[in-house]
Structures are given as structure tokens and as C-alpha cells.
Design a protein around this motif. Structure first.
Motif, PDB file in Angstrom:
ATOM      1  N   THR A 177      24.508 -48.307  33.883  1.00  0.00           N
ATOM      2  CA  THR A 177      24.049 -47.782  35.175  1.00  0.00           C
ATOM      3  C   THR A 177      25.161 -47.825  36.213  1.00  0.00           C
ATOM      4  O   THR A 177      25.296 -46.915  37.031  1.00  0.00           O
ATOM      5  CB  THR A 177      22.822 -48.573  35.676  1.00  0.00           C
ATOM      6  N   PRO A 206      16.798 -46.617  29.541  1.00  0.00           N
ATOM      7  CA  PRO A 206      17.060 -46.561  30.990  1.00  0.00           C
ATOM      8  C   PRO A 206      15.959 -47.275  31.765  1.00  0.00           C
ATOM      9  O   PRO A 206      14.794 -47.264  31.345  1.00  0.00           O
ATOM     10  CB  PRO A 206      17.048 -45.062  31.299  1.00  0.00           C
ATOM     11  N   THR A 210      18.521 -46.637  36.642  1.00  0.00           N
ATOM     12  CA  THR A 210      19.302 -45.632  35.913  1.00  0.00           C
ATOM     13  C   THR A 210      18.730 -44.243  36.144  1.00  0.00           C
ATOM     14  O   THR A 210      19.462 -43.292  36.460  1.00  0.00           O
ATOM     15  CB  THR A 210      19.288 -45.937  34.396  1.00  0.00           C
ATOM     16  N   TYR A 211      17.413 -44.126  35.968  1.00  0.00           N
ATOM     17  CA  TYR A 211      16.760 -42.833  36.186  1.00  0.00           C
ATOM     18  C   TYR A 211      17.000 -42.329  37.614  1.00  0.00           C
ATOM     19  O   TYR A 211      17.319 -41.159  37.840  1.00  0.00           O
ATOM     20  CB  TYR A 211      15.258 -42.951  35.943  1.00  0.00           C
ATOM     21  N   THR A 212      16.850 -43.235  38.566  1.00  0.00           N
ATOM     22  CA  THR A 212      16.996 -42.849  39.977  1.00  0.00           C
ATOM     23  C   THR A 212      18.410 -42.376  40.273  1.00  0.00           C
ATOM     24  O   THR A 212      18.613 -41.409  41.021  1.00  0.00           O
ATOM     25  CB  THR A 212      16.617 -44.027  40.901  1.00  0.00           C
ATOM     26  N   ILE A 215      18.694 -38.860  38.811  1.00  0.00           N
ATOM     27  CA  ILE A 215      17.859 -37.934  39.602  1.00  0.00           C
ATOM     28  C   ILE A 215      18.531 -37.621  40.932  1.00  0.00           C
ATOM     29  O   ILE A 215      18.598 -36.467  41.364  1.00  0.00           O
ATOM     30  CB  ILE A 215      16.447 -38.519  39.805  1.00  0.00           C
ATOM     31  N   LEU A 230      13.185 -34.666  34.832  1.00  0.00           N
ATOM     32  CA  LEU A 230      13.550 -36.031  34.437  1.00  0.00           C
ATOM     33  C   LEU A 230      12.545 -37.038  34.999  1.00  0.00           C
ATOM     34  O   LEU A 230      12.241 -38.048  34.351  1.00  0.00           O
ATOM     35  CB  LEU A 230      14.960 -36.355  34.927  1.00  0.00           C
ATOM     36  N   LYS A 233       9.709 -37.050  32.604  1.00  0.00           N
ATOM     37  CA  LYS A 233      10.068 -37.780  31.381  1.00  0.00           C
ATOM     38  C   LYS A 233      10.078 -39.293  31.638  1.00  0.00           C
ATOM     39  O   LYS A 233       9.694 -40.087  30.784  1.00  0.00           O
ATOM     40  CB  LYS A 233      11.446 -37.342  30.897  1.00  0.00           C
ATOM     41  N   MET A 234      10.533 -39.650  32.815  1.00  0.00           N
ATOM     42  CA  MET A 234      10.606 -41.060  33.206  1.00  0.00           C
ATOM     43  C   MET A 234       9.219 -41.692  33.166  1.00  0.00           C
ATOM     44  O   MET A 234       9.014 -42.779  32.611  1.00  0.00           O
ATOM     45  CB  MET A 234      11.209 -41.129  34.619  1.00  0.00           C
ATOM     46  N   CYS A 239       8.275 -45.706  32.528  1.00  0.00           N
ATOM     47  CA  CYS A 239       9.118 -46.252  33.602  1.00  0.00           C
ATOM     48  C   CYS A 239       8.615 -45.710  34.937  1.00  0.00           C
ATOM     49  O   CYS A 239       8.570 -44.503  35.153  1.00  0.00           O
ATOM     50  CB  CYS A 239      10.569 -45.844  33.371  1.00  0.00           C
ATOM     51  N   THR A 245      13.440 -43.246  44.154  1.00  0.00           N
ATOM     52  CA  THR A 245      13.351 -42.106  43.228  1.00  0.00           C
ATOM     53  C   THR A 245      12.661 -40.931  43.902  1.00  0.00           C
ATOM     54  O   THR A 245      13.152 -39.798  43.885  1.00  0.00           O
ATOM     55  CB  THR A 245      12.548 -42.497  41.969  1.00  0.00           C
TER      56      THR A 245
END
Length: 582
Positions: A177, A206, A210-212, A215, A230, A233-234, A239, A245
Motif C-alpha cells: 500500500t 487489499p 489499499t482500495y481507497t 480509487i 472497484l 468489487k471492494m 471490504c 473512500t
């Protein structure tokens, strides 16, 4: 002591800036703010400047950065009073026999990193550890990656990642990350996505941070649809998105002018039990103001304050700018007073918005008073502020004051941009000062500013209006030999000047050149050449050009019809006029 001295010297290179504390908010100002937004007119068409958009984006970015992985403070970090204390501890540990474990050194390095500015020091100390025979562990190497990233050496961060893999260690989610975040910060979004996919392929799942990060990066490059995908998917992966986010998605949609979708996400997050923060409210209020949806913006402002989320400088700047562009500068001044009462100092964006408001009303004297007041209060004007005032003076035909401001800007260490030069060149051309305008044009090169197509258009127009067609064509051909190619506006300026001077032969040649250069004439250029033919009584050619418009995929507009009908009426060809009207 050698270690302490060397590390202290490395640490001295980087010093953080102290945060500015904004005073507590005053409850009695709430009603004033609520009243201000109700003054907004539903008929305003243009609203917020890019400066305010940048304010919101940078706020979101800094908040996102501060919300990354946080670790609990360990005993080591709380025992250090300053960097010298930490270095003394490191020096003592390094000379202890037997050497403490790597994990103890790692705790110390982590504590120094948390001080927020001694990244090069940590890198130096880690080298001393290895020279002393200590093998780094995954946590030590992850700290190194973080330090290299903060020093904007992501390439060296990847070298450490390669070392981790070579040593047979498993990179953690924090390791990945950190690198993903810094790749996004330096604009390498494709590499960030590749690393994200590689991380997943390695079985490292993730987390929300990580996702944030990904994004937020996607939204920054305008790929809001991919970011929304995404997000889905998250959630499917179990998550749960957090407020940061959602903030990234909402602000991305706002920048894409998809405010209704942003409001849908806003409602969805609230339904999920996630409370919006000031960043989300600011983004939505700005988006609504962009579409003149004052009622909805007012409702959001009231909702925000009912939750004890008080407006910050960004909120005020959005509202001040909106009120000013609606022509209500005195009400915006009232907003300025409210800000001060709430303990907030207006910034350069606030003052610039007010100056622009006065400039729209041709009140350059009031704009200048604000400009001087801003400097008196210690708020340094930026290029945008100077440009507003230069434009105001040029419109008022006070060209000497405009020139003085350009010189002052340079003297203050600011670099004038193309807007600064173009505004002043246009002002000089309007007054017929072509020699000065051309000198300023040459100065642009000297000061590192390359003229753009608008600069050339201004000069061409000025030369043509003063009858210097030869010089205009010389400038036009010079431009054609550079990186910047003439556009339709420039061709239209020259064709119009040639037609008005009766030089239809060269006008025809220039018109034909458009097709050779791969440019498609628009209705304005067609109308210009038609008007030229009509002036000279060449009605057959005018009619042929008129009919070619449709064939070239450029249907005549109202002005085209008016020009050719007037041309035929002027030459007493009523029959053709009747045919055209049908």
C-alpha cells in the motif's frame, strides 16, 4: 558519537512546517451563513474557479494521506523527547554487547519515522545496522520503503521490495500500500494498478486503505467509472469502504459534473451508517453551485451545520465565489466579515474571488483596495490575483497600471503565465499600441513563456485591425513554422481582413488552404467568405459557398442566412432571396 553527528546532519536537511491552528467556531454566526446562501440567484450561469476545485482536491488528498495505515505507539516512541534523544538511544544500542535484536532497532526506527521529517536519517541508521551485522526483517524493510517514498524515490523503494522477495520474506499489505500510494502521488497510475494486481496474485488481500488509494488515484485521472467499479468489487470482497473512500468517489463524480450520481453515493453511504465529513459536504456544495442548484446547496449547508460540522475556509471560498459571480459583492463582503468573526482568516482564494466580483462590475478601484488590503494583512497575492487586477485595468483602459502590476509580479518573485501576458497584450492592441504589444510578445520568450494560439490570435487581430496585413501574414507564417499550428480562429481573422480590404484572391487561397491543412471550415469562416463575396457583388460564388456548407457537414446558421440574404437584397436579386428563404 560519529553515528549521532552524521545522522543529525542528515536530519537537519528536512524540517516540517508547523500546522496552523484555526480558532474555535462561533455559534451565533450560523444564521448569518445560512442567510448568505439564500441570497444566491437561481439565474447565475457561471460559478466556481479552478482554484476552488484545487482547494477541495488538495484537502481530500491530504486527508486521504493522513488516513493511511496507523500503528499503535510503542514504548520507544513515547520515550523520545526529540531526534537527539532518539539518536543517543540508537548509539547506545549499537555499542551494547551483545547487540539487541533487530526488532528492538526496528521499534526505534519506527519511532523516528513517526516524528515526520527524518526519513533520510532512518535510511542512514538502517545502513549502520547492517554494517553492524544485523539482518533486516520485513518490518525494517517496510520502514525503508516508506522513507524512500517520502523522499520521492519510489525507484529505490522498489529496490527494497525486490530485496524483500529475494530474502524470501513475504511483503505485507502495508508494504504494498505504501508503494501504491506513492506511485499514485507521482502520477504513475498504470504502475500502481499493476502492483495492485501483483499484490492480489501473491495472495495478499487489499484492505480498505489499499482500495481507497487506488480509487483516489483513478478519480484523479478522470477514470471515475473504473473507480466506481472497484468500489463495487471492494464491497463484494467483504471490504467495507470508509468515509475517505466515499469522499474520493463523490469528489471524482463532482469533477465530472455528475452531481446527481454523487448525491446518490452520498445517500448510500449515509444509509450504510457512515457519517459524511466536511470534505464531502464541500465537494457536494460546490457541485450543486456549479449547476445553480441553490436550494439543494442551502439544504446541505444547513444539514452540515445541524451536525455541528462547521464551514471551513474551503466552504466559505465556494460560497464567496458563487455570491460574487452572481453580482452580489456587498453580500460577499458580509461573508468575509462572518469568516473573521468565526476566527478564520481569508486566504488568497477568498480575496481573489472578491476582486473578480468587483472586476465583473467594472469596479477596478474597489478591486485594487482589496488587493492592497490583502497585502497589508500578510496574505501574499498569487499570479491569479494579479491577473484579475491586470484584466480589470486593461478593461478600464488604464494600461500603465496594468503594466506596472506585471512588473511588480516579477519583482515579487512570481512568474507571469500566459494569461498574464495575453491579457496585457490584448489591452495594448485594443489601444493601438502594437509596438509595445509586440515587444511584450518577445519578452514572453525571454521569460520562458511560449506564446499559445490565443496569443497569436490577439496579435493577428490587432495587426489586421490597424491595417498591417503584411506583418500579420508574416506572423502567421512564422507561427506555421513552429510547434504551434494556426487554428480556425486565426484563419478567420485573416480571411475577414483580406475580404474587407477587397483582396478576395488571397482570401480564396487562404480559404482553400484550410482543406490542405486538414482543417474543416466552420460556419463562422464560411459566413466570412460569403460576406466577402457579397460585398464585391460576386453572388454566384457566394451562393456556391453557401451550398457547399451543407455538403461539407457544416449547415448554415442564422447568421449565414442573414449575410447572404442581405447580400442579394443589396444587389437587388429578390428572386434568389425568395429561393433561400424557402
Amino acid at each position: 558519537m560519529v553515528v549521532m553527528m552524521a545522522a543529525a546532519e542528515a536530519a537537519a536537511v528536512r524540517r516540517g512546517s508547523e500546522a496552523v491552528f484555526i480558532g474555535s467556531q462561533i455559534q451565533r454566526c450560523q444564521m448569518k451563513i445560512k442567510g448568505m446562501i439564500l441570497l444566491l440567484s437561481p439565474t447565475t450561469s457561471s460559478l466556481l474557479s479552478s482554484n476552488h476545485s484545487n482547494s477541495i482536491s488538495s484537502s481530500t488528498c491530504s486527508r486521504s494521506s493522513s488516513s493511511r495505515h496507523k500503528h499503535k505507539k510503542d514504548d520507544a516512541s513515547s520515550s523520545f523527547r526529540n531526534i537527539d534523544d532518539a539518536l543517543a538511544s540508537f548509539n547506545h544500542m549499537l555499542h551494547t554487547k551483545p547487540l539487541p535484536r533487530t526488532s528492538q532497532f526496528t521499534k526505534l526506527l519506527s519511532a523516528i519515522v513517526k516524528m515526520g521529517q527524518y526519513y533520510d536519517t532512518v535510511i542512514y541508521l538502517s545502513k549502520q545496522m547492517e554494517l553492524a551485522g544485523l539482518s533486516p526483517n520485513i518490518y525494517t524493510l517496510s520502514i525503508l520503503i516508506n522513507c524512500f517514498s517520502h523522499l520521492q524515490r519510489v525507484d529505490l523503494g522498489f529496490s527494497v521490495l525486490a530485496k524483500i522477495i529475494k530474502l524470501g520474506l513475504q511483503p505485507s499489505i502495508v508494504t504494498f500500500t505504501t508503494l501504491i500510494n506513492w506511485l499514485c502521488k507521482v502520477g504513475k497510475f498504470a504502475q500502481a494498478m499493476e502492483l495492485f494486481d501483483d499484490m492480489v496474485a501473491r495472495g495478499c488481500q487489499p484492505d480498505v486503505y489499499t482500495y481507497t488509494t487506488i480509487i483516489n488515484g483513478l478519480c484523479k485521472i478522470g477514470q471515475t467509472a473504473a473507480a466506481a467499479g472497484l468500489l463495487k468489487k471492494m464491497e463484494e470482497a467483504g471490504c467495507h469502504p470508509n468515509v475517505v473512500t466515499y469522499s474520493a468517489i463523490i469528489d471524482g463524480l463532482r469533477k465530472d459534473r455528475r452531481v446527481n450520481e454523487a448525491l446518490d453515493i452520498f445517500s448510500y453511504m449515509k444509509a450504510k451508517g457512515i457519517s459524511p465529513d466536511i470534505f464531502i459536504y464541500n465537494s457536494l456544495i460546490q457541485g450543486l453551485c456549479n449547476f445553480s442548484q441553490w436550494k439543494e446547496a442551502s439544504a446541505l449547508l444547513n444539514e452540515m451545520m445541524s451536525l455541528n460540522i462547521m464551514p471551513d475556509i474551503v466552504t466559505f471560498n465556494v460560497l464567496v465565489d458563487t455570491i460574487c459571480k452572481d453580482g452580489k459583492v456587498s453580500e460577499a463582503q458580509g461573508m468575509l466579515k462572518t469568516m473573521t468573526e468565526m476566527g478564520m482568516e481569508p486566504d488568497v482564494v477568498t480575496y481573489s474571488s472578491l476582486m473578480y466580483g468587483y472586476s465583473l462590475r467594472s469596479e477596478v478601484f474597489e478591486a485594487r483596495k482589496l488587493f492592497d488590503a490583502m497585502k497589508t494583512r500578510g496574505c501574499k497575492p498569487d499570479v491569479f490575483s494579479y491577473n484579475i487586477l491586470i484584466n480589470g485595468y486593461c478593461k478600464a483602459k488604464r494600461i500603465d497600471e496594468a503594466k506596472q502590476l506585471l512588473n511588480e509580479m516579477i519583482h515579487q518573485g512570481l512568474t507571469p503565465n500566459n494569461v498574464s501576458y495575453n491579457t496585457l497584450i490584448h489591452g495594448l492592441c485594443q489601444l493601438g499600441y502594437l509596438r509595445e504589444a509586440h515587444n511584450l510578445f518577445k519578452n514572453m520568450h525571454t521569460n520562458g513563456n511560449l506564446p499559445n494560439t490565443y496569443t497569436y490570435s490577439i496579435l493577428l487581430d490587432g495587426l489586421c485591425k490597424q491595417g498591417y496585413l503584411g506583418k500579420a501574414f508574416g506572423l502567421f507564417r512564422t507561427m506555421q513554422s513552429t510547434y504551434s499550428k494556426p487554428n480556425l480562429v486565426m484563419y478567420n481573422i485573416l480571411i475577414d481582413a483580406l475580404c474587407k480590404s477587397g483582396n478576395l484572391r488571397d482570401a480564396r487561397k487562404l480559404f482553400s488552404e484550410l482543406f490542405v491543412k486538414g482543417l474543416r471550415p466552420n460556419a463562422q469562416i464560411y459566413t466570412t467568405i460569403i460576406n466577402g463575396f457579397c460585398r464585391e457583388g460576386l453572388l454566384d460564388e457566394a451562393l456556391e459557398a453557401f451550398r457547399n456548407m451543407e455538403e461539407d457537414g457544416c449547415p448554415p446558421d442564422e447568421i449565414s442566412y442573414n449575410v447572404i440574404i442581405r447580400g442579394f437584397l443589396h444587389h437587388m436579386n429578390q428572386g434568389q432571396c425568395n429561393l433561400l428563404e424557402k
